[in-house]
Scaffold this motif. Structure first.
Motif, short mmCIF file in Angstrom:
data_model
loop_
_atom_site.label_atom_id
_atom_site.label_comp_id
_atom_site.label_asym_id
_atom_site.label_seq_id
_atom_site.Cartn_x
_atom_site.Cartn_y
_atom_site.Cartn_z
N GLY A 80 0.70 -1.38 -0.02
CA GLY A 80 0.15 0.37 -0.07
C GLY A 80 0.86 1.22 0.41
O GLY A 80 0.47 2.65 0.37
N GLU A 81 1.89 1.56 -0.04
CA GLU A 81 3.08 2.21 0.05
C GLU A 81 3.45 2.81 -1.04
O GLU A 81 4.19 1.76 -2.11
CB GLU A 81 3.89 2.23 1.28
N TYR A 82 3.47 3.74 -1.69
CA TYR A 82 4.27 4.11 -2.96
C TYR A 82 5.70 4.39 -2.49
O TYR A 82 6.07 4.57 -2.08
CB TYR A 82 3.60 5.15 -3.74
N LYS A 83 6.15 3.09 -3.44
CA LYS A 83 7.84 3.47 -3.66
C LYS A 83 8.31 4.03 -4.74
O LYS A 83 9.40 4.62 -4.45
CB LYS A 83 8.43 1.82 -3.82
N GLY A 84 8.20 4.48 -6.01
CA GLY A 84 8.26 4.91 -7.07
C GLY A 84 8.25 4.38 -8.83
O GLY A 84 7.17 3.41 -8.81
N THR A 85 8.36 4.82 -9.46
CA THR A 85 8.16 4.86 -10.77
C THR A 85 9.31 4.11 -11.92
O THR A 85 10.50 5.33 -11.54
CB THR A 85 7.81 6.31 -11.66
N VAL A 86 9.21 3.39 -12.55
CA VAL A 86 10.40 2.93 -13.34
C VAL A 86 9.92 3.07 -14.74
O VAL A 86 8.81 2.68 -15.29
CB VAL A 86 10.57 1.24 -13.02
N ARG A 87 10.50 3.86 -15.49
CA ARG A 87 10.50 3.37 -16.86
C ARG A 87 10.91 3.52 -17.53
O ARG A 87 11.02 3.70 -18.56
CB ARG A 87 10.24 6.08 -17.13
N LYS A 88 12.35 3.31 -17.33
CA LYS A 88 13.35 2.63 -18.29
C LYS A 88 12.47 1.00 -19.09
O LYS A 88 12.99 0.44 -18.56
CB LYS A 88 14.65 2.52 -17.85
N PRO A 89 13.10 1.26 -20.29
CA PRO A 89 12.18 -0.01 -20.55
C PRO A 89 13.88 -1.37 -20.67
O PRO A 89 14.74 -0.92 -20.72
CB PRO A 89 11.96 -0.07 -22.84
N GLY A 90 13.03 -2.31 -21.30
CA GLY A 90 14.13 -3.67 -20.41
C GLY A 90 13.31 -4.50 -19.86
O GLY A 90 12.55 -4.13 -19.34
N TRP A 91 14.47 -5.88 -19.17
CA TRP A 91 14.11 -6.48 -18.30
C TRP A 91 14.83 -5.70 -16.49
O TRP A 91 16.12 -5.62 -16.79
CB TRP A 91 14.61 -7.83 -18.52
N HIS A 92 13.98 -6.06 -16.52
CA HIS A 92 14.17 -5.75 -14.71
C HIS A 92 14.30 -6.36 -13.58
O HIS A 92 13.18 -7.73 -13.72
CB HIS A 92 13.43 -4.54 -14.73
N PHE A 93 14.44 -6.31 -12.02
CA PHE A 93 14.36 -6.82 -11.07
C PHE A 93 14.03 -5.42 -9.36
O PHE A 93 15.00 -4.53 -9.89
CB PHE A 93 15.21 -8.10 -11.01
N ALA A 94 13.47 -6.52 -9.22
CA ALA A 94 13.14 -5.56 -8.01
C ALA A 94 12.42 -7.03 -7.23
O ALA A 94 11.91 -7.68 -6.80
CB ALA A 94 11.29 -4.32 -8.47
N ASN A 95 12.26 -5.25 -5.95
CA ASN A 95 11.83 -6.52 -4.98
C ASN A 95 10.57 -7.40 -5.49
O ASN A 95 9.69 -6.91 -6.08
CB ASN A 95 10.98 -5.76 -3.89
N PRO A 96 10.29 -8.74 -4.73
CA PRO A 96 9.61 -9.74 -5.42
C PRO A 96 7.82 -9.04 -4.82
O PRO A 96 7.12 -9.24 -5.36
CB PRO A 96 9.58 -11.23 -4.68
#
Length: 296
Positions: A80-96
């Motif tokens: 429920g907490e906003y952590k940010g926005t990813v705009r860079k195209p490609g294959w990424h990994f973030a917190n599961p």
């Protein structure tokens, strides 16, 4: 809060880590089973448990991979907490455990339905518009409105109705300088400004707004067509009369200048009357040859 950019890890790098984790979990379980069968010990039991736990972690770990196409963004939310926005195209990994909500940043067309509204004069008209828009601020689009796509549709219809009521369909007197039919650029600019004010809180940028349909409602279309035809006839007649008066003046001045014939005021009036009848008449006139004197 406003949109903030979030840096994430490359998906390829974390894929290698993911493979090593899977191999380690399988190897730990297999080694522990083999050691338990030959020489049971606390270390072998711990290896089996550790391998099983590592496999569970691997299953959760795989949920962190995601891809983004060009002109696409992902809003990251953690419980429920906003952590940010990813705009860079490609294959990424973030917190599961992040919820990754993807939003298209491409330009979109909204082809509005025909709306039946009243113009400034109260005449019922049909109007529709095409709107080109895109999402600029992902935070506002996701969190400031319930559904930004539905919000754009509803607010666009409301803006079109408001703009239609601000101007007359056509200019019929000198009190108006702008009309829906005759001032397309001005009306489109006013519509774009109105939409931007309404849709700005949803993080939306309006790139273009144009009227795609404009007509009188069927119940008054025939009457309005007759009025337009009458206005056109009056304007044409006015132009004809102005030209005829100029030609008559030119004829009288030329006769007087060259001294061809001298006419008294009564003969001038008769000549003006005849010339105006000839020049302003709808049908071609039949000439009458005078075989007597000038005054007969």
């Amino acid at each position: 809060m406003k949109e903030k950019n979030r840096e994430v890890i490359s998906g390829l790098l974390m894929f290698l880590v993911d493979i090593l984790m899977l191999l380690a979990s399988i190897g730990g379980v297999v080694w522990g089973i083999i050691k338990t069968n030959t020489e049971p010990s606390p270390l072998s039991i711990a290896s089996i448990i550790g391998g099983a736990v590592l496999f569970v972690v691997w299953c959760i770990f795989t949920g962190g991979f995601f891809t983004l196409q060009p002109n696409e963004a992902a809003v990251l939310i953690l419980f429920g907490e906003y952590k940010g926005t990813v705009r860079k195209p490609g294959w990424h990994f973030a917190n599961p455990f992040y919820t990754k909500k993807k939003i298209s940043l491409r330009s979109r067309n909204l082809n509005g339905d025909k709306l039946k509204v009243n113009d400034e004069a109260g005449n019922p008209i049909e109007i529709a518009a095409v709107i080109v828009w895109r999402v600029e601020n992902t935070f506002e689009a996701v969190f400031d409105v319930e559904n930004y796509i539905d919000y754009v549709k509803v607010q666009s219809e409301s803006a079109i109705r408001h703009i239609a009521g601000m101007y007359p369909y056509d200019i019929t007197d000198q009190t108006h300088n702008i009309s829906l039919r005759g001032s397309a650029d001005e009306v489109s600019e006013a519509l774009k400004k109105e939409l931007q004010e309404r849709l700005g809180k949803a993080g939306v940028i309006v790139e273009e707004a144009r009227l795609s349909h404009l007509a009188y409602s069927p119940e008054i279309a025939a009457a309005m067509l007759q009025r337009q035809q009458a206005s056109a006839i009056i304007a044409a007649r006015q132009k004809i009369v102005e030209g005829a008066v100029g030609m008559v003046r030119m004829a009288l001045d030329k006769l007087n200048e060259d001294g061809i014939v001298e006419l008294d005021e009564e003969r001038k009036a008769a000549m003006v009357s005849n010339l105006l009848v000839v020049l302003c008449g709808e049908r071609s006139t039949q000439p009458v040859i005078n075989t007597g004197t000038l005054h007969n």
